[in-house]
Design an enzyme around this catalytic site. Structure first.
Site, mmCIF file in Angstrom:
data_model
loop_
_atom_site.group_PDB
_atom_site.id
_atom_site.type_symbol
_atom_site.label_atom_id
_atom_site.label_comp_id
_atom_site.label_asym_id
_atom_site.label_seq_id
_atom_site.Cartn_x
_atom_site.Cartn_y
_atom_site.Cartn_z
ATOM 1 N N CYS A 56 41.996 34.818 26.624
ATOM 2 C CA CYS A 56 41.471 33.747 27.486
ATOM 3 C C CYS A 56 40.416 32.905 26.784
ATOM 4 O O CYS A 56 40.247 31.721 27.092
ATOM 5 C CB CYS A 56 40.823 34.339 28.739
ATOM 6 S SG CYS A 56 41.567 35.836 29.376
ATOM 7 N N ASP A 88 39.122 40.245 33.196
ATOM 8 C CA ASP A 88 39.637 41.127 34.237
ATOM 9 C C ASP A 88 40.835 41.953 33.793
ATOM 10 O O ASP A 88 40.986 43.107 34.198
ATOM 11 C CB ASP A 88 40.005 40.310 35.478
ATOM 12 C CG ASP A 88 38.771 39.767 36.182
ATOM 13 O OD1 ASP A 88 37.661 39.990 35.676
ATOM 14 O OD2 ASP A 88 38.925 39.119 37.230
ATOM 15 N N CYS A 129 38.318 32.708 31.187
ATOM 16 C CA CYS A 129 38.704 33.818 32.050
ATOM 17 C C CYS A 129 38.127 33.659 33.461
ATOM 18 O O CYS A 129 37.175 32.929 33.686
ATOM 19 C CB CYS A 129 38.255 35.147 31.438
ATOM 20 S SG CYS A 129 39.151 36.557 32.138
ATOM 21 N N ASP A 130 38.713 34.407 34.394
ATOM 22 C CA ASP A 130 38.564 34.198 35.834
ATOM 23 C C ASP A 130 37.167 33.820 36.311
ATOM 24 O O ASP A 130 36.958 32.764 36.893
ATOM 25 C CB ASP A 130 39.009 35.457 36.584
ATOM 26 C CG ASP A 130 40.477 35.759 36.371
ATOM 27 O OD1 ASP A 130 41.160 34.974 35.695
ATOM 28 O OD2 ASP A 130 40.943 36.795 36.879
ATOM 29 N N LYS A 131 36.187 34.701 36.123
ATOM 30 C CA LYS A 131 34.867 34.478 36.724
ATOM 31 C C LYS A 131 34.066 33.436 35.960
ATOM 32 O O LYS A 131 33.081 32.903 36.482
ATOM 33 C CB LYS A 131 34.069 35.790 36.794
ATOM 34 C CG LYS A 131 34.782 36.926 37.503
ATOM 35 C CD LYS A 131 35.296 36.529 38.865
ATOM 36 C CE LYS A 131 36.221 37.580 39.451
ATOM 37 N NZ LYS A 131 37.479 37.757 38.710
ATOM 38 N N CYS A 201 45.580 33.968 31.775
ATOM 39 C CA CYS A 201 46.826 34.453 32.383
ATOM 40 C C CYS A 201 47.617 33.302 32.985
ATOM 41 O O CYS A 201 47.068 32.447 33.684
ATOM 42 C CB CYS A 201 46.516 35.490 33.449
ATOM 43 S SG CYS A 201 45.687 36.957 32.791
ATOM 44 N N GLU A 451 38.597 44.299 41.705
ATOM 45 C CA GLU A 451 39.974 43.909 41.998
ATOM 46 C C GLU A 451 40.870 45.140 41.900
ATOM 47 O O GLU A 451 40.582 46.072 41.150
ATOM 48 C CB GLU A 451 40.455 42.847 41.007
ATOM 49 C CG GLU A 451 39.762 41.521 41.171
ATOM 50 C CD GLU A 451 40.252 40.470 40.192
ATOM 51 O OE1 GLU A 451 39.884 39.308 40.367
ATOM 52 O OE2 GLU A 451 41.008 40.816 39.256
ATOM 53 N N SER A 477 43.365 40.831 42.487
ATOM 54 C CA SER A 477 43.610 39.882 41.413
ATOM 55 C C SER A 477 44.409 38.709 41.956
ATOM 56 O O SER A 477 45.185 38.843 42.911
ATOM 57 C CB SER A 477 44.399 40.563 40.298
ATOM 58 O OG SER A 477 44.965 39.611 39.425
#
Length: 574
Positions: A56, A88, A129-131, A201, A451, A477
């Site tokens: 990521c 994650d 990445c996500d956060k 992702c 998650e 997730s």
């Protein structure tokens, strides 16, 4: 744009560059090779979440260099710095996931402190990445200096047995292997091809959901969220982002003028329309909190309820982020929503133009099957739904995109942590009709609101995704599919109803009506409440202890400070 255009006497960096008393400060900049002219220009923080933790983030430093070039060309002085990420996909399924949501706060805090400590005038943030996406945008709204957000780009899809795959296929492959539906050799082959490049992702999981949000809410340049991470075309967007932030300084346009209540509604609309991550319902309230706008889970859910689902994206659908890019990018989704009368087109963006003006030259591509017009949606209501009821008085959230059924009534099977639930799933100690409860995994109880992708993917891989439900006060997730309900509030650690559920209790889920109910009398719940005790937090030091002490309910974004409403002096005004 000439540096003389900018009046340093009104910018934060005057505190470190102007006047005889700042000679010691300027000496540091000379030590780093800056000229007197560069010191007298606006200072622009160029923040990225570059690291070697996961794919990521590994392309972010390259893109940061392009941002810096754009800043320089437009008359600014870029100052690059990095912050953390917790990835994650690697943190999933073990204690590491407790660090994930906490990292959102650390990212926002660390950017704030870097900007404050060095008196930077503006910010360009690149996240993967996500956060890191909401964390970066939260810092922009908190500081309120001219800011441009840029997504680092998605990963290219993997290929396995002539079909596109993502990392979620690997998580589900673990369940298939456990159920005897996939050999160890096949699982190994899948893991080796699922993630073929740099980037986040590839499905409409949390990273791509929040990337869509960045364009819809107006903090990112139009089109910048689209290109996959390996594509060098991303560098052109990075270069333009650097130039754009200098225009924002000149025009005095700040994030809080862009991220209005209507802009947050646009953000919630694109989450629902794309069947995006349920985490969007956590991050949007947290971002709004930075501005001082009331926009909690129920506000988000109300918008979800009336938004058509129009993008056929994984995990509930067929396509991945690269497919969206190939048909014209996030702008195609926005154009469809605008033409359908769903979006607020009059919201201003970082271009200095409105959302509608940004989309004027975009033609909706009818020769594709990824994004549908509002007049012909996949379903008439959103791919993400809010729930409320006796089990969740403060709300809950579920992704319904791709679900065969949105109603379920079954018997509770309770676990007080994710590990116990996952082991039970691995051992197949559940039956059709069970409602698996995973509690004490909320923001405070976890702590960290983990998650549950490993557990949900294992269920799906075993073929139980349609005949078992899963409910938690933790999170799921963006890659989770199946009837999986998260963010249940109040959480178990503060004595919410989910703490009082016992094995065999009947639970009723109706995502069409938006209800989540525990069929136990109030008298019986009160009897159980008298004997209930919260389990102790085993984390008594460090970041997890601080987070558990400070964090608020998921309904309001699981935030850790008083937010924009309590603000007395904004950083941008120093």
């Amino acid at each position: 744009m000439d540096a003389k255009t900018f009046d340093k006497s009104k910018l934060p960096s005057r505190h470190v560059t102007q006047g005889p008393s700042r000679a010691p400060h300027r000496s540091y900049y000379y030590a780093m090779g800056l000229t007197e002219e560069e010191i007298n220009r606006p200072f622009v923080g160029v923040a990225s979440c570059w690291n070697e933790a996961a794919p990521c983030n590994i392309s972010l430093m390259r893109q940061a260099q392009a941002v810096k070039t754009g800043v320089k060309e437009a008359g600014g002085t870029p100052r690059e710095f990095c912050t953390i990420t917790v990835t994650d996909g690697i943190a999933m399924g073990h204690q590491g996931m407790k660090s994930s949501l906490v990292s959102r706060e650390v990212i926002a805090d660390s950017i704030e402190l870097t900007m404050r400590g060095h008196s930077y005038d503006a910010l360009v943030g690149i996240a993967g990445c996500d956060k890191s996406l909401p964390g970066m945008m939260m810092s922009m709204l908190r500081l309120n200096v001219p800011s441009v957000f840029m997504y680092g780009g998605s990963i290219l899809p993997g290929r396995f047995k002539d079909r596109d795959v993502t990392v979620v296929d690997v998580f589900e492959g673990v369940g298939m292997h456990n159920a005897g539906k996939m050999s160890a050799a096949e699982l190994h082959e899948l893991e080796c091809v699922a993630c073929p490049s740099a980037g986040s992702c590839g499905g409409q999981f949390t990273a791509n959901t929040m990337a869509c949000v960045s364009e819809a809410i107006g903090l990112a340049l139009p089109g910048s969220a689209g290109a996959p991470a390996p594509y060098e075309s991303r560098d052109a967007y990075a270069h333009e982002s650097g130039k754009a932030v200098m225009r924002l300084i000149a025009d005095g346009l700040r994030p809080r003028e862009i991220c209005t209540r209507k802009a947050f509604e646009n953000a919630a609309i694109i989450v629902a329309a794309t069947g995006g991550s349920t985490n969007g319902a956590l991050h949007l309230p947290a971002m709004a909190h930075e501005v001082g706008i009331d926009f909690d889970l129920f506000d988000v859910a109300e918008i979800f309820k009336r938004t058509p689902y129009i993008a056929d994206l994984k995990p509930g659908g067929k396509y991945v982020a690269k497919d969206v890019y190939d048909i014209g990018g996030v702008q195609q989704i926005l154009k469809a929503l605008l033409e359908g009368g769903i979006l607020h087109g009059d919201c201003i963006t970082v271009t200095g133009k409105t959302l509608a003006q940004n989309l004027e030259s975009v033609k909706f591509n009818h020769d594709q099957k990824v994004v549908f017009p509002v007049s012909n949606p996949i379903t008439p209501t959103g791919g993400v739904v809010g729930l409320k009821g006796t089990l969740a008085p403060d709300g809950a959230i579920v992704k319904v995109a791709g679900l065969k059924t949105q109603k379920f009534r079954g018997t509770a099977l309770c676990f007080d942590c994710e590990e116990d639930a996952f082991q039970a799933v691995e051992d197949r100690k559940y039956k059709a009709g069970d409602v698996i409860i995973i509690r004490y995994e909320g923001p405070k109880g976890g702590p960290g609101m983990r998650e549950m992708l490993s557990t949900t993917a294992a269920l799906y891989g075993q073929g139980a995704g349609d005949n078992v439900a899963l409910i938690t006060d933790g999170r799921f997730s963006g890659g989770t599919r199946g009837l999986c309900i998260g963010h249940v509030g109040p959480e178990a650690a503060v004595g919410g109803p989910i703490a009082l559920v016992q094995d065999g209790d009947i639970i009723t889920i109706d995502a069409e009506k938006g209800t989540l109910d525990l069929e136990v009398s109030e008298e019986e719940l009160e009897r159980r409440r008298k004997t209930w005790k919260a389990p102790p937090n085993v984390y008594q030091s460090g970041a997890l202890r601080k987070f558990a002490d400070q964090v608020g309910p998921a309904r309001y974004g699981a935030v850790t400070h008083a937010g924009g409403k309590a603000e007395v002096l904004c950083y941008a005004d120093i």
